[in-house]
Design a protein around this motif. Structure first.
Motif, mmCIF file in Angstrom:
data_model
loop_
_atom_site.group_PDB
_atom_site.id
_atom_site.type_symbol
_atom_site.label_atom_id
_atom_site.label_comp_id
_atom_site.label_asym_id
_atom_site.label_seq_id
_atom_site.Cartn_x
_atom_site.Cartn_y
_atom_site.Cartn_z
ATOM 1 N N VAL A 295 0.847 -1.182 0.000
ATOM 2 C CA VAL A 295 0.000 0.000 0.000
ATOM 3 C C VAL A 295 0.886 1.237 0.000
ATOM 4 O O VAL A 295 1.901 1.296 0.708
ATOM 5 C CB VAL A 295 -0.944 0.015 1.225
ATOM 6 C CG1 VAL A 295 -0.168 -0.090 2.521
ATOM 7 C CG2 VAL A 295 -1.828 1.247 1.239
ATOM 8 N N ALA A 296 0.518 2.239 -0.810
ATOM 9 C CA ALA A 296 1.331 3.451 -0.963
ATOM 10 C C ALA A 296 2.755 3.018 -1.329
ATOM 11 O O ALA A 296 2.957 2.281 -2.269
ATOM 12 C CB ALA A 296 1.276 4.288 0.312
ATOM 13 N N ILE B 257 -1.477 2.710 7.736
ATOM 14 C CA ILE B 257 -0.506 3.267 6.795
ATOM 15 C C ILE B 257 -1.178 4.282 5.869
ATOM 16 O O ILE B 257 -0.632 5.356 5.585
ATOM 17 C CB ILE B 257 0.147 2.143 5.961
ATOM 18 C CG1 ILE B 257 1.043 1.278 6.852
ATOM 19 C CG2 ILE B 257 0.946 2.708 4.797
ATOM 20 C CD1 ILE B 257 1.552 0.022 6.176
ATOM 21 N N SER B 258 -2.365 3.958 5.419
ATOM 22 C CA SER B 258 -3.095 4.830 4.490
ATOM 23 C C SER B 258 -3.395 6.184 5.108
ATOM 24 O O SER B 258 -3.510 7.199 4.400
ATOM 25 C CB SER B 258 -4.401 4.156 4.048
ATOM 26 O OG SER B 258 -4.144 2.941 3.379
ATOM 27 N N ALA B 259 -3.500 6.213 6.438
ATOM 28 C CA ALA B 259 -3.795 7.474 7.126
ATOM 29 C C ALA B 259 -2.534 8.272 7.453
ATOM 30 O O ALA B 259 -2.616 9.406 7.924
ATOM 31 C CB ALA B 259 -4.558 7.182 8.417
ATOM 32 N N ASP C 162 9.736 8.186 5.256
ATOM 33 C CA ASP C 162 10.469 6.941 4.991
ATOM 34 C C ASP C 162 9.550 5.744 5.183
ATOM 35 O O ASP C 162 8.881 5.617 6.218
ATOM 36 C CB ASP C 162 11.669 6.836 5.940
ATOM 37 C CG ASP C 162 12.442 5.552 5.753
ATOM 38 O OD1 ASP C 162 12.169 4.599 6.512
ATOM 39 O OD2 ASP C 162 13.282 5.492 4.844
ATOM 40 N N ALA C 163 9.509 4.847 4.188
ATOM 41 C CA ALA C 163 8.556 3.731 4.206
ATOM 42 C C ALA C 163 8.730 2.834 5.425
ATOM 43 O O ALA C 163 7.753 2.387 6.029
ATOM 44 C CB ALA C 163 8.694 2.915 2.917
ATOM 45 N N SER C 164 9.969 2.568 5.805
ATOM 46 C CA SER C 164 10.218 1.682 6.940
ATOM 47 C C SER C 164 9.701 2.284 8.234
ATOM 48 O O SER C 164 9.112 1.592 9.073
ATOM 49 C CB SER C 164 11.717 1.372 7.065
ATOM 50 O OG SER C 164 12.171 0.646 5.944
ATOM 51 N N LEU C 165 9.905 3.592 8.399
ATOM 52 C CA LEU C 165 9.417 4.255 9.608
ATOM 53 C C LEU C 165 7.898 4.355 9.610
ATOM 54 O O LEU C 165 7.253 4.219 10.649
ATOM 55 C CB LEU C 165 10.037 5.647 9.729
ATOM 56 C CG LEU C 165 11.551 5.684 9.977
ATOM 57 C CD1 LEU C 165 12.055 7.111 10.029
ATOM 58 C CD2 LEU C 165 11.901 4.938 11.267
ATOM 59 N N VAL C 166 7.316 4.610 8.442
ATOM 60 C CA VAL C 166 5.852 4.641 8.332
ATOM 61 C C VAL C 166 5.277 3.299 8.753
ATOM 62 O O VAL C 166 4.318 3.226 9.536
ATOM 63 C CB VAL C 166 5.408 4.988 6.896
ATOM 64 C CG1 VAL C 166 3.906 4.733 6.724
ATOM 65 C CG2 VAL C 166 5.734 6.430 6.570
ATOM 66 N N PHE C 167 5.871 2.234 8.241
ATOM 67 C CA PHE C 167 5.369 0.907 8.585
ATOM 68 C C PHE C 167 5.539 0.628 10.071
ATOM 69 O O PHE C 167 4.607 0.138 10.737
ATOM 70 C CB PHE C 167 6.079 -0.184 7.792
ATOM 71 C CG PHE C 167 5.682 -1.555 8.257
ATOM 72 C CD1 PHE C 167 4.454 -2.090 7.898
ATOM 73 C CD2 PHE C 167 6.508 -2.294 9.101
ATOM 74 C CE1 PHE C 167 4.064 -3.339 8.358
ATOM 75 C CE2 PHE C 167 6.120 -3.536 9.564
ATOM 76 C CZ PHE C 167 4.897 -4.057 9.185
ATOM 77 N N GLU C 168 6.707 0.904 10.610
ATOM 78 C CA GLU C 168 6.966 0.609 12.020
ATOM 79 C C GLU C 168 5.970 1.319 12.928
ATOM 80 O O GLU C 168 5.412 0.716 13.858
ATOM 81 C CB GLU C 168 8.392 1.024 12.383
ATOM 82 C CG GLU C 168 8.756 0.744 13.841
ATOM 83 C CD GLU C 168 10.130 1.274 14.202
ATOM 84 O OE1 GLU C 168 10.298 1.716 15.364
ATOM 85 O OE2 GLU C 168 11.031 1.254 13.342
ATOM 86 N N ASP C 169 5.727 2.590 12.663
ATOM 87 C CA ASP C 169 4.788 3.356 13.492
ATOM 88 C C ASP C 169 3.356 2.858 13.315
ATOM 89 O O ASP C 169 2.588 2.781 14.281
ATOM 90 C CB ASP C 169 4.880 4.852 13.150
ATOM 91 C CG ASP C 169 6.178 5.485 13.633
ATOM 92 O OD1 ASP C 169 6.834 4.893 14.520
ATOM 93 O OD2 ASP C 169 6.536 6.563 13.111
#
Length: 451
Positions: A77-78, A122-124, A130-137
């Motif tokens: 996603v994204a 993730i969509s919100a 950074d994708a890795s940080l977005v995912f982790e959070d």
């Protein structure tokens, strides 16, 4: 390495197997129904190129045993790409699905639900980060919403993450290999690939592995942390050559057998185990009682564990090809037969019939755990109490049903003492009905089909 690790964990699930691999840019998932050896071959493994991987062997507790529910679960996603594998079972699956406005058929398992909740988080988020940080959070934000048992491993494009629920119902270990870091459900999976066990992931801990090394995060509120490892891991599930909470599985099972010999002695000629998980307990019973130990069965090592087969018919049929009595050891003898547990009783009844047919004079059944009377909603496929033998029959009625000369279960205090001197920090809900986490009445295996 992931393939070899799955081989070492085949006992934890036999219905399907899968591997997800990241090459730093994309994630490739290959999975199929059946054992690890039947799903993967050299050709399929050669296609899995990358430097981060996760694998899974499935034992279904929520969602049907079908290819669509095989794991790892994959989402993109994204600018975020991830795969997820789950050991355990959520008890608030129905509530989460309703809150997320997911209708029947959109998701097939509680693992699928976790991935979908992460996707929505993730969509919100700000997709420019950074994708890795977005995912982790996003992942850390979803975790406190989950209730029940969940040891998770997740492969994001550049990150490996492991999580254990606040109760630590199911195990998860961190290991160090000369070429990197490894997460695994049990120590033998680390041993087989030449890794050193570093430690157990703590209940409520989230471990992140990336190019900088290993770091820890605590996404759960401190008041929710209540370590209650499943006691049935010691009784049946875990491999005997590993350790949990610092205790040897083999030694614990052997002590259970010693305690059982003191609690329920009987005059007999031989002590025989129901292989495999009954072996250490039978050895302990024999040593404590002074009755000689011998093999009563030859086990076909090319068939899996009958208890975790997904249907009753498969379990019944499996017994006939899994075990064959050794007539020379059985005929004309009074036997103490040591088994780890009695769940539904059908396969054990078939086992006793095999011994009688081979000429056993007497069969005295000794069980290394207390009666299994209550459904498990934390990773065992026993959510229907009507199918649990001890939930509807007394010990004497079970003895009559199994057609044995005597039957004794190990007392719960003796079992807990055999596992660990502390006796606490273990879930015994299946034996006592005391659930560490409130359980919804909508926790059946088919819960997602009725949402």
């Amino acid at each position: 390495m992931t393939y070899l690790g799955l081989y070492a964990l085949q006992h934890r699930g036999q219905e399907s197997a899968g591997i997800a691999v990241s090459n730093g840019e994309s994630i490739w998932v290959d999975k199929g129904m059946g054992l690890v050896s039947s799903v993967f071959n050299d050709h399929r493994l050669a296609a899995l190129q990358g430097n981060i991987a996760i694998g899974h062997t499935r034992y279904s507790t929520t969602g049907a045993s079908e290819w669509c529910n095989a794991q790892p679960v994959h989402r993109c996603v994204a600018n975020v790409n991830f795969a997820l594998a789950h050991n355990g079972n959520l008890v608030n699956t129905a509530e989460l699905a309703v809150e997320a406005d997911l209708v029947s058929g959109e998701i097939g398992s509680d693992s699928d639900l976790i991935a979908e909740l992460v996707v929505r988080e993730i969509s919100a988020a700000n997709s420019e980060d950074d994708a890795s940080l977005v995912f982790e959070d996003a992942f850390a934000a979803v975790l406190p919403q989950l209730r029940g048992a969940f040891s998770l491993v997740v492969c994001e494009t550049n990150t490996l993450i492991g999580v254990r629920d606040p109760n630590g119902f199911r195990p998860l270990f961190l290991g160090r290999h000369p070429n990197g870091w490894i997460l695994a459900s049990e120590m033998p999976a680390l041993d087989v690939v030449g890794a050193e066990t570093v430690r157990e992931i703590e209940p409520g801990e989230m471990v992140i592995v990336d190019g900088s090394g290993v770091r820890s995060r605590r996404p759960f509120a401190q008041e929710t942390i209540n370590p209650t490892l499943c006691s049935f891991e010691f009784v049946y599930f875990a491999r005997p050559d590993g350790k949990l909470i610092g205790q040897s599985i083999y030694a614990a099972r052997r002590r259970m057998g010693e305690q059982l010999a003191m609690q329920a002695p009987v005059e007999a000629d031989l002590v025989v185990p129901v292989p495999e998980s009954g072996i250490p307990g039978a050895q302990g019973y024999a040593q404590q009682s002074g009755i000689p130990y011998a093999d009563g069965f030859i086990k076909n090592r090319y068939i899996g564990r009958t208890f975790i087969a997904p249907t009753q018919e498969l379990r019944r049929n499996a017994v006939r090809i899994k075990l064959n009595p050794i007539e020379e050891n059985v005929a004309g003898r009074r036997l103490v037969v040591v088994e780890d547990s009695i769940i539904r009783g059908t396969t054990l009844r078939e086992t006793v019939h095999l011994l009688r047919k081979a000429g056993a004079l007497e069969v005295h059944l000794r069980i290394l755990s207390p009666p299994y009377r209550w459904p498990c909603h934390f990773g065992m496929d026993t959510s229907d109490r009507d199918k649990l033998l001890a939930a509807k029959l007394s010990v004497e009625e079970i003895r009559e049903y199994l057609e044995v000369d005597s039957l004794a279960y190990l007392d719960i205090d003796r079992m807990l003492g055999a596992i660990t001197p502390k006796r606490g920090g273990l879930c015994t809900a299946c034996m006592t009905g005391d659930y560490p986490v409130p359980v919804s009445i909508h926790s059946a295996k088919n819960v997602l089909e009725t949402v």
